[in-house]
Write an enzyme that holds these catalytic residues in place. Structure first.
Site, PDB file in Angstrom:
ATOM      1  N   CYS A 156      -8.870   4.876   0.231  1.00  0.00           N
ATOM      2  CA  CYS A 156      -7.974   4.862  -0.928  1.00  0.00           C
ATOM      3  C   CYS A 156      -6.740   4.046  -0.556  1.00  0.00           C
ATOM      4  O   CYS A 156      -6.171   4.230   0.530  1.00  0.00           O
ATOM      5  CB  CYS A 156      -7.568   6.279  -1.318  1.00  0.00           C
ATOM      6  SG  CYS A 156      -8.975   7.318  -1.727  1.00  0.00           S
ATOM      7  N   ASN A 194       3.993   9.450  -2.137  1.00  0.00           N
ATOM      8  CA  ASN A 194       4.799   9.623  -0.920  1.00  0.00           C
ATOM      9  C   ASN A 194       4.659   8.364  -0.070  1.00  0.00           C
ATOM     10  O   ASN A 194       3.558   8.033   0.361  1.00  0.00           O
ATOM     11  CB  ASN A 194       4.310  10.847  -0.140  1.00  0.00           C
ATOM     12  CG  ASN A 194       4.493  12.112  -0.952  1.00  0.00           C
ATOM     13  OD1 ASN A 194       5.587  12.437  -1.392  1.00  0.00           O
ATOM     14  ND2 ASN A 194       3.391  12.819  -1.206  1.00  0.00           N
ATOM     15  N   CYS A 203      -2.934  23.152   4.305  1.00  0.00           N
ATOM     16  CA  CYS A 203      -3.723  21.969   3.960  1.00  0.00           C
ATOM     17  C   CYS A 203      -4.528  21.594   5.205  1.00  0.00           C
ATOM     18  O   CYS A 203      -3.973  21.347   6.271  1.00  0.00           O
ATOM     19  CB  CYS A 203      -2.794  20.838   3.543  1.00  0.00           C
ATOM     20  SG  CYS A 203      -3.668  19.317   3.156  1.00  0.00           S
ATOM     21  N   GLU A 210      -4.643  16.569  11.546  1.00  0.00           N
ATOM     22  CA  GLU A 210      -3.406  17.203  11.096  1.00  0.00           C
ATOM     23  C   GLU A 210      -3.713  18.354  10.160  1.00  0.00           C
ATOM     24  O   GLU A 210      -4.644  18.279   9.354  1.00  0.00           O
ATOM     25  CB  GLU A 210      -2.527  16.178  10.399  1.00  0.00           C
ATOM     26  CG  GLU A 210      -1.902  15.241  11.395  1.00  0.00           C
ATOM     27  CD  GLU A 210      -1.666  13.871  10.837  1.00  0.00           C
ATOM     28  OE1 GLU A 210      -2.625  13.274  10.323  1.00  0.00           O
ATOM     29  OE2 GLU A 210      -0.536  13.388  10.928  1.00  0.00           O
ATOM     30  N   SER A 233      -9.718  13.749  -7.586  1.00  0.00           N
ATOM     31  CA  SER A 233      -8.663  12.740  -7.416  1.00  0.00           C
ATOM     32  C   SER A 233      -8.888  11.631  -8.421  1.00  0.00           C
ATOM     33  O   SER A 233      -9.693  10.735  -8.180  1.00  0.00           O
ATOM     34  CB  SER A 233      -8.774  12.148  -6.007  1.00  0.00           C
ATOM     35  OG  SER A 233      -7.892  12.755  -5.151  1.00  0.00           O
ATOM     36  N   CYS A 278     -10.772   8.871   7.846  1.00  0.00           N
ATOM     37  CA  CYS A 278     -11.515   8.886   6.578  1.00  0.00           C
ATOM     38  C   CYS A 278     -12.079   7.499   6.300  1.00  0.00           C
ATOM     39  O   CYS A 278     -11.471   6.493   6.644  1.00  0.00           O
ATOM     40  CB  CYS A 278     -10.589   9.289   5.435  1.00  0.00           C
ATOM     41  SG  CYS A 278     -11.463   9.540   3.876  1.00  0.00           S
ATOM     42  N   CYS A 289       1.379  14.718   0.905  1.00  0.00           N
ATOM     43  CA  CYS A 289       0.095  14.224   0.422  1.00  0.00           C
ATOM     44  C   CYS A 289      -0.040  12.710   0.645  1.00  0.00           C
ATOM     45  O   CYS A 289       0.833  11.946   0.247  1.00  0.00           O
ATOM     46  CB  CYS A 289       0.051  14.554  -1.066  1.00  0.00           C
ATOM     47  SG  CYS A 289      -1.484  14.154  -1.807  1.00  0.00           S
ATOM     48  N   CYS A 299      -3.249   5.676   0.576  1.00  0.00           N
ATOM     49  CA  CYS A 299      -3.308   6.785   1.538  1.00  0.00           C
ATOM     50  C   CYS A 299      -3.219   6.293   2.980  1.00  0.00           C
ATOM     51  O   CYS A 299      -3.982   5.413   3.397  1.00  0.00           O
ATOM     52  CB  CYS A 299      -4.617   7.541   1.326  1.00  0.00           C
ATOM     53  SG  CYS A 299      -4.912   8.795   2.577  1.00  0.00           S
TER      54      CYS A 299
END
Ligand code: SF4
Length: 378
Positions: A140, A321, A129, A95, A240, A136, A364, A143
């Site tokens: 986290c 989010n 972005c 994305e 982060s 990944c 995010c 996420c």
């Protein structure tokens, strides 16, 4: 049989020089190719009109093409943000997000300077972005990308290709229009360091996007922070943080066991800053987890331990989010502002990132290739 596709996007000037020499051509042809691919952002060899037709045909016969990246789907938010699903020939996709007016995360980083003179009318300051990996591995806990796991690294050309594809989709004139790049999409850029940094060089020297307009965010891969500091061409650094103490951070970002907050701060302290450059700490606020005033006090101590003047370090706050399968809650505006005020009262610049494209899963932490929403026509 058709030869396997070979991609020009991602090759640097030395590699292109070798390539044209293999075809008995002089080095100036490599420069023409470089300018066409990166500066003019051609999408196919047909647009390479500075090359004689026979030479273009020879390239095509051997399977050369500009890029394998293509827009599979495009999701348009009510706020103008566009989330692109960009696919590659092996069936993988990532994305890339276009935010026509940024997300306020740039506030205080100097990229606003001089905006008056060149600001375009169709967007004030767009931000792209970009993803550095498919999925990944960092895991986290807040996420959605983490839920995909790591599928593979992206090649340098696949990173650059996301950006040229989006720039072309908006017909952006880089010389006149203001575009920032953030390496904050799918993936941990520092776990794909060589391809990431090669892409940065191609974007700066080829596509002509200034390095001061780029920011890379890391979850805290400490050895690569030192590597980045030695690069001649590099983006700005964002860390982060997301927690105010090690117990909480290890819970949220498991690699904190390997590189804790102290290690992160020491690496950031040793990172040489350029003129008007600062380091950003990113902090995702999760209700009841890390968003209390006690947490704010601990964050202040962490930032102050950097020993940097206030114009050299800032905090970007992101109210989490939400996404399916993630067991956190978004704090209220009141809590977010109370946190921000506490940080600011200590003399530390703190900005709240505006959520962009939440309704299309573009914000995010939401990049998990969700397609069960109405896509706009491609
Ligand atoms: S926040 Fe970044 S590093 Fe962490 S899992 Fe998501 S994509 Fe990976």
């Amino acid at each position: 049989m058709k030869p396997a596709a070979k991609y020009l996007l991602g090759l640097d000037i030395q590699e292109l020089t070798k390539l044209v020499e293999n075809y008995g051509q002089k080095p100036y042809r490599a420069r023409q190719l470089y300018e066409a691919i990166y500066k003019q952002r051609i999408a196919s060899l047909d647009e390479l009109t500075v090359f004689p037709k026979e030479l273009r045909e020879k390239f095509e016969q051997e399977g050369y093409t500009v890029t394998g990246a293509k827009v599979d789907q495009r999701f348009v938010s009510r706020d103008g943000t566009i989330r692109y699903l960009i696919g590659f020939p092996d069936g993988q996709s990532v994305e890339t997000v276009w935010m026509p007016d940024g997300d306020d995360g740039e506030a205080g980083d100097g990229t606003e300077a001089g905006e008056e003179e060149t600001a375009p009318t169709r967007f004030r300051r767009a931000t792209i972005c970009v993803s550095s990996q498919v999925g990944c591995a960092v895991n986290c806990k807040f996420c959605m990308t983490a839920l995909l796991g790591l599928k593979r690294n992206l090649a340098a050309g696949e990173i650059v290709g996301q950006i040229t594809t989006v720039l072309n989709d908006h017909n952006v004139d880089i010389a006149k229009e203001r575009v920032n790049i953030v390496f904050m999409g799918q993936g941990e850029p520092f776990n794909n360091y060589d391809n990431f940094i090669k892409a940065v060089r191609l974007l700066v020297q080829g596509v002509r996007i200034g390095e001061s307009r780029m920011t890379v965010s890391t979850s805290g891969i400490v050895p690569r922070i030192a590597d980045l500091s030695k690069e001649e061409i590099r983006p700005k650094l964002a860390l982060s943080l997301n927690a105010s103490n090690d117990a909480e951070r290890t819970k949220l970002i498991p690699i904190n066991k390997k590189w804790d907050i102290n290690a992160l701060v020491e690496a950031a302290k040793a990172f040489p800053l350029r003129r008007r450059e600062n380091i950003t700490f990113e902090y995702v606020l999760l209700e009841g987890e890390n968003d209390s005033l006690e947490n704010a006090k601990e964050v202040i101590d962490i930032v102050k331990s950097m020993g940097k003047p206030p114009d050299r370090v800032k905090l970007n706050l992101i109210a989490w989010n939400s996404g399916p399968e993630i067991p956190f809650h978004t704090p209220s505006d009141t809590r977010v502002h109370a946190f921000q005020n506490a940080i600011r009262a200590a003399g530390i610049p703190a900005y709240i990132r505006r959520p962009r494209g939440r309704d299309i899963y573009a914000a995010c932490g939401q990049l998990k290739k969700i397609v069960s929403i109405q896509p706009a026509a491609v």
